[in-house]
Design a protein around this motif. Structure first.
Motif, PDB file in Angstrom:
ATOM      1  N   ASP A  45       0.828  -1.196   0.000  1.00 54.31           N
ATOM      2  CA  ASP A  45       0.000   0.000   0.000  1.00 54.31           C
ATOM      3  C   ASP A  45       0.870   1.257   0.000  1.00 54.31           C
ATOM      4  OD1 ASP A  45      -2.876   1.015   0.429  1.00 54.31           O
ATOM      5  OD2 ASP A  45      -1.709   2.112   1.936  1.00 54.31           O
ATOM      6  N   LEU A  46       0.361   2.287  -0.679  1.00 58.31           N
ATOM      7  CA  LEU A  46       1.093   3.547  -0.776  1.00 58.31           C
ATOM      8  C   LEU A  46       1.396   4.124   0.608  1.00 58.31           C
ATOM      9  CD1 LEU A  46       2.171   5.989  -2.434  1.00 58.31           C
ATOM     10  CD2 LEU A  46      -0.165   6.888  -2.407  1.00 58.31           C
ATOM     11  N   GLY A  47       0.425   4.101   1.495  1.00 56.35           N
ATOM     12  CA  GLY A  47       0.623   4.657   2.828  1.00 56.35           C
ATOM     13  C   GLY A  47       1.723   3.945   3.592  1.00 56.35           C
ATOM     14  N   GLU A  48       1.786   2.643   3.447  1.00 53.39           N
ATOM     15  CA  GLU A  48       2.813   1.850   4.122  1.00 53.39           C
ATOM     16  C   GLU A  48       4.207   2.226   3.633  1.00 53.39           C
ATOM     17  OE1 GLU A  48       4.179  -2.856   4.270  1.00 53.39           O
ATOM     18  OE2 GLU A  48       2.166  -2.294   3.572  1.00 53.39           O
ATOM     19  N   LEU A  49       4.321   2.389   2.329  1.00 55.12           N
ATOM     20  CA  LEU A  49       5.617   2.745   1.756  1.00 55.12           C
ATOM     21  C   LEU A  49       6.041   4.148   2.154  1.00 55.12           C
ATOM     22  CD1 LEU A  49       5.077   1.223  -1.792  1.00 55.12           C
ATOM     23  CD2 LEU A  49       6.673   0.382  -0.052  1.00 55.12           C
ATOM     24  N   LEU A  50       5.090   5.083   2.176  1.00 58.58           N
ATOM     25  CA  LEU A  50       5.429   6.448   2.553  1.00 58.58           C
ATOM     26  C   LEU A  50       5.819   6.542   4.016  1.00 58.58           C
ATOM     27  CD1 LEU A  50       2.691   8.493   0.637  1.00 58.58           C
ATOM     28  CD2 LEU A  50       5.134   8.366   0.112  1.00 58.58           C
ATOM     29  N   ALA A  51       5.198   5.700   4.850  1.00 56.85           N
ATOM     30  CA  ALA A  51       5.519   5.712   6.278  1.00 56.85           C
ATOM     31  C   ALA A  51       6.967   5.298   6.537  1.00 56.85           C
ATOM     32  CB  ALA A  51       4.568   4.791   7.031  1.00 56.85           C
ATOM     33  N   GLU A  52       7.540   4.558   5.604  1.00 56.76           N
ATOM     34  CA  GLU A  52       8.926   4.119   5.733  1.00 56.76           C
ATOM     35  C   GLU A  52       9.915   5.159   5.204  1.00 56.76           C
ATOM     36  OE1 GLU A  52       9.094   0.506   3.570  1.00 56.76           O
ATOM     37  OE2 GLU A  52       7.806  -0.617   4.970  1.00 56.76           O
ATOM     38  N   THR A  53       9.389   6.224   4.613  1.00 59.74           N
ATOM     39  CA  THR A  53      10.239   7.243   4.013  1.00 59.74           C
ATOM     40  C   THR A  53      10.734   8.201   5.088  1.00 59.74           C
ATOM     41  OG1 THR A  53       8.988   7.082   1.946  1.00 59.74           O
ATOM     42  CG2 THR A  53      10.366   9.044   2.251  1.00 59.74           C
ATOM     43  N   GLN A  54      12.045   8.327   5.203  1.00 60.79           N
ATOM     44  CA  GLN A  54      12.632   9.147   6.251  1.00 60.79           C
ATOM     45  C   GLN A  54      12.202  10.601   6.148  1.00 60.79           C
ATOM     46  OE1 GLN A  54      14.423   7.688   8.679  1.00 60.79           O
ATOM     47  NE2 GLN A  54      14.467   9.648   9.780  1.00 60.79           N
ATOM     48  N   ASP A  55      12.055  11.104   4.917  1.00 62.08           N
ATOM     49  CA  ASP A  55      11.678  12.510   4.712  1.00 62.08           C
ATOM     50  C   ASP A  55      10.309  12.835   5.292  1.00 62.08           C
ATOM     51  OD1 ASP A  55      14.030  12.663   3.378  1.00 62.08           O
ATOM     52  OD2 ASP A  55      13.165  12.835   1.373  1.00 62.08           O
ATOM     53  N   LEU A  56       9.461  11.812   5.490  1.00 60.48           N
ATOM     54  CA  LEU A  56       8.076  12.058   5.895  1.00 60.48           C
ATOM     55  C   LEU A  56       7.761  11.529   7.289  1.00 60.48           C
ATOM     56  CD1 LEU A  56       6.373  11.090   2.495  1.00 60.48           C
ATOM     57  CD2 LEU A  56       6.925  13.383   3.314  1.00 60.48           C
ATOM     58  N   LYS A  57       8.792  11.248   8.074  1.00 56.04           N
ATOM     59  CA  LYS A  57       8.582  10.678   9.399  1.00 56.04           C
ATOM     60  C   LYS A  57       7.694  11.555  10.274  1.00 56.04           C
ATOM     61  CE  LYS A  57      10.908   6.782   9.368  1.00 56.04           C
ATOM     62  NZ  LYS A  57      10.217   5.485   9.574  1.00 56.04           N
ATOM     63  N   ASP A  58       7.798  12.865  10.112  1.00 54.27           N
ATOM     64  CA  ASP A  58       7.048  13.780  10.968  1.00 54.27           C
ATOM     65  C   ASP A  58       5.815  14.378  10.289  1.00 54.27           C
ATOM     66  OD1 ASP A  58       8.943  13.439  12.992  1.00 54.27           O
ATOM     67  OD2 ASP A  58      10.235  14.982  12.106  1.00 54.27           O
TER      68      ASP A  58
END
Length: 344
Positions: free
Chosen positions: A304-317
């Motif tokens: 899922d897109l959300g799962e992948l984005l949650a792993e992205t360091q740039d978007l941790k916060d």
């Protein structure tokens, strides 16, 4: 013959208008009832961005109202025809006015130019400015409004045919037709009939437009070519309007299936919204690069897109929960539906 053609058209358009009104009312209820029902918007056969079924139904209704307005205007303008052999009213002219020995003319009219108006009023048709033996605007107007109506209803039918496919099943006709060989089928018969009429109507209208090129004061062939296609157009559009009214009154909608389909692209249906929202956070170039990469991974890894984005360091916060919900990404669909429903 021309007057008879206008009388037939006027009578045939009455039930067309009644059925368009039925369809409009049914579509208004669908649009209002599904104002906020999210579903995938599709462009070039693919999922694009989320929309609502209410907005789709409001669009169908807008076309039906456009058709109604055109048919109403044309029906009210259908003229009588009274002009004599060559459109001069010569047969009605009283010759030698004031001379008791003069012949009064075939019909002895004191003012022949007043006859077409009196004739039209008697028949409930419009008074023509001129005899229109070779000025075929009334027939061309009929061709235009009928072809438009068939096309407008055809758009509705085409959408229902797509939405009722087995693998989509977001909507269905209230009572489908059976198959001669496959007992499990419920064919979308009304949509099919409307779609067939919409495909035939433009060619019939083209014949009527072609008859505008009418030579002399009464043509050989152009006039006669009008009768059959106009009759067919009236019949086809009458049937399509009736079928559209029944289709819309009985249409079944499946919001739960629409909601399920919003997840078919692993959340990527909201990528346009994400791109716009992440550009100020990450910069336009980085946001595009990131979404391109996670889109590739979403398909290849089945994640899922959300799962992948949650792993992205740039978007941790960054809280992406609202942006990832397709039901919250329908833009102004609700407001546009409300605006469309204000039209009467």
């Amino acid at each position: 013959m021309d007057t008879a053609m206008m009388l037939v058209a006027r009578r045939a358009l009455r039930p067309v208008l009644a059925d368009l009104d039925r369809g409009e009312r049914a579509l208004a209820l669908l649009a209002a009832g599904h104002r906020d029902t999210p579903m995938p918007g599709r462009t070039l056969t693919q999922h694009a961005v989320p929309t609502t079924f209410g907005l789709k139904a409001a669009g169908w209704r807008s076309l039906v109202l456009d058709a109604r307005d055109r048919v109403t205007a044309v029906r009210g303008s259908l003229p009588a025809q009274l002009g004599g052999a060559a459109g001069t009213l010569a047969a009605f002219q009283a010759y030698g006015a004031g001379d008791p020995t003069a012949l009064p003319g075939a019909y002895g009219a004191g003012d022949p130019t007043a006859l077409p108006g009196a004739y039209a009023r008697e028949l409930g048709l419009a008074e023509p400015l001129l005899p229109w033996h070779t000025l075929r605007t009334p027939v061309a107007d009929l061709a235009g409004c009928l072809a438009f109506t068939a096309g407008a209803l055809g758009k509705l039918a085409a959408d229902v045919l797509t939405l009722s496919r087995t693998e989509i099943a977001e909507a269905a006709e209230g009572s489908g037709g059976g198959s001669s060989a496959m007992p499990h089928k419920a064919n979308p018969v009304r949509s099919t009939l409307i779609a067939a009429a919409a495909r035939r109507a433009p060619q019939l209208a083209a014949t009527l437009y072609g008859s505008l090129v009418a030579e002399d004061e009464r043509p050989a062939g152009a006039w006669h070519a009008e009768w059959e296609p106009l009759r067919d157009l009236l019949r086809l559009v009458g049937g399509a309007a009736r079928d559209a009214a029944e289709l819309t009154e009985g249409l079944r909608v499946y919001p739960e299936v629409m909601r399920e389909h919003l997840g078919r692209t692993h959340g990527l249906i909201v990528s346009e919204r994400l791109s716009a929202e992440l550009a100020p956070v990450l910069g336009r170039a980085r946001a595009k690069e990131l979404l391109t990469e996670v889109a590739r991974r979403a398909y290849t890894e089945g994640r899922d897109l959300g799962e992948l984005l949650a792993e992205t360091q740039d978007l941790k916060d960054v809280d992406l929960s609202l942006l990832l919900d397709p039901a919250r990404c329908t833009g102004s669909a609700g407001a546009l539906t409300d605006r469309a429903l204000e039209r009467r």
